[in-house]
Design a protein around this motif. Structure first.
Motif, PDB file in Angstrom:
ATOM      1  N   ASP A  29       0.836  -1.189   0.000  1.00 50.14           N
ATOM      2  CA  ASP A  29       0.000   0.000   0.000  1.00 50.14           C
ATOM      3  C   ASP A  29       0.879   1.250   0.000  1.00 50.14           C
ATOM      4  OD1 ASP A  29       0.577  -0.992   2.728  1.00 50.14           O
ATOM      5  OD2 ASP A  29      -0.411   0.842   3.356  1.00 50.14           O
ATOM      6  N   ASN A  30       0.407   2.273  -0.656  1.00 47.47           N
ATOM      7  CA  ASN A  30       1.075   3.570  -0.752  1.00 47.47           C
ATOM      8  C   ASN A  30       2.328   3.553  -1.633  1.00 47.47           C
ATOM      9  OD1 ASN A  30       0.895   6.287  -0.157  1.00 47.47           O
ATOM     10  ND2 ASN A  30       2.362   6.149   1.515  1.00 47.47           N
ATOM     11  N   ASP A  57       7.593   1.534  -2.949  1.00 46.46           N
ATOM     12  CA  ASP A  57       7.803   2.909  -2.524  1.00 46.46           C
ATOM     13  C   ASP A  57       9.282   3.039  -2.151  1.00 46.46           C
ATOM     14  OD1 ASP A  57       8.006   5.327  -1.155  1.00 46.46           O
ATOM     15  OD2 ASP A  57       6.071   5.092  -0.161  1.00 46.46           O
ATOM     16  N   ALA A  58      10.077   3.652  -3.030  1.00 47.19           N
ATOM     17  CA  ALA A  58      11.524   3.761  -2.824  1.00 47.19           C
ATOM     18  C   ALA A  58      11.878   4.692  -1.664  1.00 47.19           C
ATOM     19  CB  ALA A  58      12.194   4.252  -4.112  1.00 47.19           C
ATOM     20  N   TYR A  59      10.929   5.466  -1.205  1.00 52.32           N
ATOM     21  CA  TYR A  59      11.170   6.369  -0.086  1.00 52.32           C
ATOM     22  C   TYR A  59      10.923   5.694   1.263  1.00 52.32           C
ATOM     23  CZ  TYR A  59      10.845  10.424   2.960  1.00 52.32           C
ATOM     24  OH  TYR A  59      11.020  11.320   3.981  1.00 52.32           O
ATOM     25  N   ASP A  60      10.087   4.671   1.292  1.00 49.88           N
ATOM     26  CA  ASP A  60       9.673   4.021   2.541  1.00 49.88           C
ATOM     27  C   ASP A  60      10.575   2.826   2.848  1.00 49.88           C
ATOM     28  OD1 ASP A  60       8.362   3.168   4.783  1.00 49.88           O
ATOM     29  OD2 ASP A  60       6.425   2.853   3.798  1.00 49.88           O
ATOM     30  N   LYS A  91       8.605   6.985  -6.535  1.00 44.70           N
ATOM     31  CA  LYS A  91       8.796   8.151  -5.664  1.00 44.70           C
ATOM     32  C   LYS A  91      10.249   8.628  -5.612  1.00 44.70           C
ATOM     33  CE  LYS A  91       4.743   7.066  -2.926  1.00 44.70           C
ATOM     34  NZ  LYS A  91       4.158   6.925  -1.595  1.00 44.70           N
ATOM     35  N   ILE A  92      10.981   8.470  -6.723  1.00 39.80           N
ATOM     36  CA  ILE A  92      12.366   8.939  -6.746  1.00 39.80           C
ATOM     37  C   ILE A  92      12.447  10.459  -6.752  1.00 39.80           C
ATOM     38  CG2 ILE A  92      13.269   6.840  -7.789  1.00 39.80           C
ATOM     39  CD1 ILE A  92      13.412   8.431 -10.463  1.00 39.80           C
ATOM     40  N   ASP A  93      11.301  11.120  -6.916  1.00 38.26           N
ATOM     41  CA  ASP A  93      11.278  12.577  -6.858  1.00 38.26           C
ATOM     42  C   ASP A  93      11.364  13.100  -5.426  1.00 38.26           C
ATOM     43  OD1 ASP A  93       8.643  11.255  -6.951  1.00 38.26           O
ATOM     44  OD2 ASP A  93       7.872  13.244  -6.466  1.00 38.26           O
ATOM     45  N   ILE A  94      11.253  12.226  -4.443  1.00 42.04           N
ATOM     46  CA  ILE A  94      11.335  12.621  -3.034  1.00 42.04           C
ATOM     47  C   ILE A  94      12.795  12.497  -2.578  1.00 42.04           C
ATOM     48  CG2 ILE A  94      10.582  12.089  -0.686  1.00 42.04           C
ATOM     49  CD1 ILE A  94       8.013  10.928  -1.870  1.00 42.04           C
ATOM     50  N   SER A 135       9.122   8.053 -11.085  1.00 40.45           N
ATOM     51  CA  SER A 135       8.240   8.949 -10.331  1.00 40.45           C
ATOM     52  C   SER A 135       6.944   8.989 -11.121  1.00 40.45           C
ATOM     53  CB  SER A 135       8.826  10.353 -10.207  1.00 40.45           C
ATOM     54  OG  SER A 135       7.835  11.219  -9.680  1.00 40.45           O
ATOM     55  N   ILE A 136       5.948   8.318 -10.625  1.00 45.90           N
ATOM     56  CA  ILE A 136       4.684   8.258 -11.344  1.00 45.90           C
ATOM     57  C   ILE A 136       4.029   9.631 -11.393  1.00 45.90           C
ATOM     58  CG2 ILE A 136       2.365   7.259 -11.332  1.00 45.90           C
ATOM     59  CD1 ILE A 136       3.721   4.681 -10.250  1.00 45.90           C
TER      60      ILE A 136
END
Length: 147
Positions: A29-30, A57-60, A91-94, A135-136
């Motif tokens: 999820d997420n 989620d590459a950030y999580d 989410k590589i933009d984060i 980054s979707i």
């Protein structure tokens, strides 16, 4: 109408226009599955799967172990034994999102991918499995994976 035109333009540029494929989007999820699905709206779900797109989620980074467990279960599923896998690190933009190398390491994929097309799959018994960072929300990175 712009989004529809954009969508068909993306499909055409990827060589996917007027081709039929069954794609299964999976991930924790997420991770961005729903966002990607909205970007690539399809007509219906299919029972048979031609490819699995697994989003992470590459950030999580706290959930990498959980994501690896789910991915391992899918990769060992006999019903998916010959199905290609596309892993999208979203989410590589984060800032401070994991790099592709970090994601490969945490998912245990360092020696299991097919080198982004550099392995001749016709002459081997290897299932296509690739990792692409994306980054979707910024509409970047996932197009190469679909190619």
């Amino acid at each position: 109408m712009f989004l529809v035109d954009w969508f068909y333009g993306v499909l055409a540029s990827l060589g996917l226009w007027q081709k039929e494929a069954k794609i299964l989007f999976l991930g924790l999820d997420n991770a961005g599955k729903t966002t990607l699905l909205h970007m690539l709206k399809g007509k219906r779900l299919y029972a048979k799967v031609d490819v699995v797109v697994y989003l992470v989620d590459a950030y999580d980074n706290e959930r990498f172990a959980e994501s690896k467990k789910e991915l391992d279960a899918l990769l060992s599923d006999d019903a998916l034994a010959n199905v290609p896998f596309l892993i999208l690190g979203n989410k590589i933009d984060i800032p401070y999102a994991a790099s592709e190398e970090e994601l490969r390491y945490h998912l245990g994929l360092n020696n299991f991918t097919t080198s982004k097309g550099n392995v001749n799959l016709n002459e081997s018994n290897v299932r296509p499995l690739e990792v692409f960072m994306c980054s979707i929300v910024r509409k970047m990175g996932y197009g190469d994976g679909f190619k």
